[in-house]
Design a protein around this motif. Structure first.
Motif, PDB file in Angstrom:
ATOM      1  N   MET A 392       0.649  -1.279  -0.099  1.00  0.00           N
ATOM      2  CA  MET A 392      -0.114   0.084  -0.199  1.00  0.00           C
ATOM      3  C   MET A 392       0.771   1.232   0.115  1.00  0.00           C
ATOM      4  O   MET A 392       0.368   2.522  -0.539  1.00  0.00           O
ATOM      5  CB  MET A 392      -1.033  -0.011   1.171  1.00  0.00           C
ATOM      6  CG  MET A 392      -2.007  -1.186   1.033  1.00  0.00           C
ATOM      7  SD  MET A 392      -2.959  -1.254  -0.258  1.00  0.00           S
ATOM      8  CE  MET A 392      -4.369  -0.322  -0.089  1.00  0.00           C
ATOM      9  N   ALA A 395       1.429   1.589  -3.619  1.00  0.00           N
ATOM     10  CA  ALA A 395       0.304   2.001  -4.393  1.00  0.00           C
ATOM     11  C   ALA A 395       0.121   3.638  -4.060  1.00  0.00           C
ATOM     12  O   ALA A 395      -0.435   4.404  -4.964  1.00  0.00           O
ATOM     13  CB  ALA A 395      -0.967   1.161  -3.973  1.00  0.00           C
ATOM     14  N   ILE A 413      -5.530  -3.422  -7.881  1.00  0.00           N
ATOM     15  CA  ILE A 413      -6.643  -2.901  -6.943  1.00  0.00           C
ATOM     16  C   ILE A 413      -8.086  -3.462  -7.237  1.00  0.00           C
ATOM     17  O   ILE A 413      -8.718  -3.773  -6.533  1.00  0.00           O
ATOM     18  CB  ILE A 413      -6.653  -1.725  -6.635  1.00  0.00           C
ATOM     19  CG1 ILE A 413      -5.274  -0.773  -6.092  1.00  0.00           C
ATOM     20  CG2 ILE A 413      -7.756  -0.957  -5.765  1.00  0.00           C
ATOM     21  CD1 ILE A 413      -4.899  -1.339  -4.722  1.00  0.00           C
ATOM     22  N   LEU A 426      -9.085  -3.813   1.665  1.00  0.00           N
ATOM     23  CA  LEU A 426      -8.767  -2.749   0.985  1.00  0.00           C
ATOM     24  C   LEU A 426      -9.668  -1.472   1.882  1.00  0.00           C
ATOM     25  O   LEU A 426      -9.379  -0.339   1.672  1.00  0.00           O
ATOM     26  CB  LEU A 426      -9.452  -2.682  -0.383  1.00  0.00           C
ATOM     27  CG  LEU A 426      -8.764  -3.633  -1.327  1.00  0.00           C
ATOM     28  CD1 LEU A 426      -9.457  -3.413  -2.591  1.00  0.00           C
ATOM     29  CD2 LEU A 426      -7.284  -3.067  -1.535  1.00  0.00           C
ATOM     30  N   ASN A 441      -5.433   2.033   4.396  1.00  0.00           N
ATOM     31  CA  ASN A 441      -5.761   1.311   3.242  1.00  0.00           C
ATOM     32  C   ASN A 441      -7.005   1.887   2.489  1.00  0.00           C
ATOM     33  O   ASN A 441      -6.853   2.021   1.105  1.00  0.00           O
ATOM     34  CB  ASN A 441      -6.310  -0.343   3.378  1.00  0.00           C
ATOM     35  CG  ASN A 441      -5.154  -1.031   3.901  1.00  0.00           C
ATOM     36  OD1 ASN A 441      -3.792  -0.612   4.000  1.00  0.00           O
ATOM     37  ND2 ASN A 441      -5.365  -2.342   4.042  1.00  0.00           N
ATOM     38  N   THR A 445      -6.676   3.147  -1.776  1.00  0.00           N
ATOM     39  CA  THR A 445      -7.734   2.596  -2.557  1.00  0.00           C
ATOM     40  C   THR A 445      -8.492   3.729  -3.053  1.00  0.00           C
ATOM     41  O   THR A 445      -8.811   3.786  -4.198  1.00  0.00           O
ATOM     42  CB  THR A 445      -8.582   1.586  -1.695  1.00  0.00           C
ATOM     43  OG1 THR A 445      -8.155   0.597  -1.116  1.00  0.00           O
ATOM     44  CG2 THR A 445      -9.476   1.100  -2.903  1.00  0.00           C
ATOM     45  N   ILE A 467     -12.660   0.412 -10.124  1.00  0.00           N
ATOM     46  CA  ILE A 467     -12.497   0.444  -8.753  1.00  0.00           C
ATOM     47  C   ILE A 467     -13.590   1.250  -8.105  1.00  0.00           C
ATOM     48  O   ILE A 467     -14.014   0.478  -6.958  1.00  0.00           O
ATOM     49  CB  ILE A 467     -11.121   0.964  -8.714  1.00  0.00           C
ATOM     50  CG1 ILE A 467      -9.836   0.172  -8.983  1.00  0.00           C
ATOM     51  CG2 ILE A 467     -10.762   1.498  -6.961  1.00  0.00           C
ATOM     52  CD1 ILE A 467      -8.686   0.981  -9.063  1.00  0.00           C
TER      53      ILE A 467
END
Length: 556
Positions: A392, A395, A413, A426, A441, A445, A467
């Protein structure tokens, strides 16, 4: 409640531009303009430090950095900004936007287009920011001569002088900036506690699911018992106490037949049976929920794995080579996640973060992880990352990596929503410190979803709509949505202006309809104030029309 929206106008040159511009460029420029927006009794502006705010001019002030919910710092000055009192104050209008909505809007700007690293003195500056904020708050624009000024400067000999002047201004302000209170660092104990909290939440979720399953089984038995009663009544028999006992005995016999089969098994067989039962129950839950949008055929796992091996051959330590073999077992030999050792995520971290490895290594690694995300037991791998947050943290930097990495990361994701447990992961809200920022998280996300949605790359937009659709359609409503629904709505409304395809429109409208259910007041207000009106897209398709009618009934 109506709030006044004002534009504060400053002259960066403090009168010098009006004096020297005729000599340098043959025409008079009244000033080198810096602007800010004053609303809700605060002054908001954009500079090399990102989006900032202070108390308006004339007061002893406390600056607050509000760039996307980073740790706050404070410093004090006399006056408003380093420029003193404004040269002019212009009333732009009044706004009905709630402060909480405005605050979320600013957080989004500070994270994206108006992050400090995106500041450009003559092309992407405070005036562009002021104009965008004014449009958002009350649909007004700042004076045209202020927005047009950079073009005149860029085409003249004033540009180097202005650059030098502002650089000196920032140098003079640097000692003040150093008075900022350092952001609090999380202690190892705090990080460990966070990890335990997340684990507890996860096990609590599993326990709730098991209770739900037991309740469903009990309800099924009751329905079966009732069916037997009705059958007996239909046959003309009255439900005597003896027949009630018969019905109960039959029910117990059915239950014992299942339990007896389990008890006759060896412990290893029982474990396998339990795994099979849990897998079957997971499949049943999947069928009953809104299906997520995932990308199962985006890549060939053998092609991606072989390419990765070729890129890192001869560059791994013995421990890393072992981790590569474990990955082969997990992804190509269909072994469970138990095949991955304790150091596996350190190996992943090396592949994602080692600057000496080619970018393609990161892309192939992300592609493999994106396919791993579809596995039922990927949650066990994810829980290894509770302490270091390797995945993460990487990300969170989606806006700083190559477009190809962004596409692979967005697919990872999106695919994480395939399974209930990994989609819950997530949504975790526990925070940790990364680069002096508090992230979680759910924040990561959300950032990946918004960034992908608003990209100009079709593949990234496709994964971004997936997503946000998956986020909105989570079957378990949590307080998490209250925190991100407004931010995601703002992104969707901006996305609607890019002429999306029918499929992307459908995913986005589906998400919007869900966010209205979560935030019944703020999301409808945003749709009405910012637009475009969902009815604009009527006639695109029947399924889209049905969604638009549903949304319109809740905002008008």
């Amino acid at each position: 409640m109506s709030n006044k929206v004002e534009l504060y106008i400053y002259d960066l040159s403090r009168g010098m531009a009006a004096s020297i511009s005729p000599m340098l460029i043959g025409k008079r420029i009244e000033g080198i303009w810096h602007t800010s927006i004053v609303v809700y009794e605060r002054e908001y502006f954009f500079g090399s430090g990102g989006v900032e705010s202070c108390t308006p001019a004339g007061l002893h002030v406390s600056f607050l950095c509000i760039a996307f919910r980073v740790n706050l710092f404070h410093l004090t000055l006399n006056g408003s900004t380093a420029l003193g009192a404004p040269l002019e104050i212009v009333l732009l209008g009044h706004t009905q936007v709630p402060y909480s909505v405005f605050f979320d809007y600013l957080n989004g700007l500070g994270e994206g287009a108006y992050a400090g690293c995106n500041y450009k003195l003559l092309t992407h500056n405070c005036n562009v920011f002021s104009n965008d904020v004014a449009q958002f708050l009350c649909g007004a624009s700042i004076p045209k001569h202020i927005l047009d000024l950079p073009n005149e400067i860029l085409q003249s000999r004033l540009a180097p002088l202005i650059e030098s002047f502002v650089s000196q201004l920032e140098q003079s302000a640097r000692p003040i900036a150093e008075e900022r209170t350092p952001a609090r660092q999380s202690s190892p104990d705090f990080e460990a506690l966070n990890s335990e909290v997340e684990a507890t939440r996860y096990h609590s979720f599993i326990l709730q699911e098991k209770r739900k399953t037991l309740a469903e089984k009990q309800a099924k038995r009751e329905r079966k018992r009732e069916k037997r009663r009705k059958k007996l009544l239909k046959q003309g028999q009255s439900l005597t106490p003896e027949l009630e006992v018969y019905v109960s005995v039959q029910d117990m016999a059915d239950t014992e037949a299942v339990n007896g089969a389990t008890e006759s098994q060896l412990p290893s067989e029982q474990a396998l049976q339990m795994e099979e039962d849990e897998r079957r129950e997971e499949e049943e839950r999947k069928k009953s929920r809104e299906p997520p949008i995932v990308f199962k055929d985006a890549y060939d796992i053998r092609v991606e794995f072989d390419a990765l091996v070729g890129l890192i051959d001869g560059k791994l330590s013995p421990e890393e080579q072992t981790s590569l073999e474990e990955l082969h077992k997990y992804m190509l030999e269909e072994e469970g996640s138990w095949a991955l050792g304790d150091g596996f995520l350190l190996f992943v971290g090396r592949l994602l973060n080692d600057a000496n490895l080619p970018v393609e290594v990161k892309i192939r690694t992300l592609n493999v992880l994106g396919l791993a995300a579809l596995k039922d037991d990927v949650i066990l791998l994810l829980h290894q990352d509770r302490r270091d947050h390797i995945i993460m943290n990487y990300a969170f930097e989606i806006d700083r990596v190559t477009p190809e990495e962004q596409e692979s990361l967005a697919l990872f994701i999106a695919n994480m929503f395939e399974n209930l447990s990994s989609s819950e992961w997530l949504m975790y809200i526990s925070e940790w410190s990364y680069n002096n920022q508090s992230i979680s998280n759910i924040r990561v996300t959300t950032k990946v979803g918004v960034h992908s949605l608003l990209s100009d790359r079709p593949a990234l937009q496709d994964r971004g709509t997936a997503i946000i659709h998956n986020l909105a359609c989570k079957e378990v409503k949590t307080v998490v949505f209250d925190d991100v629904a407004v931010e995601l709505t703002m992104a969707l409304l901006q996305f609607f202006n890019s002429k999306p395809s029918e499929e992307h429109l459908f995913r986005s409208m589906k998400a919007l309809s869900k966010f209205i259910q979560v935030s019944r007041q703020e999301v409808p207000q945003l749709i009405q104030m910012i637009g475009p009106d969902p009815k604009t897209f009527k006639g695109t398709s029947a399924r889209l029309d049905a969604l638009i009618d549903e949304i319109s009934s809740k905002i008008h």
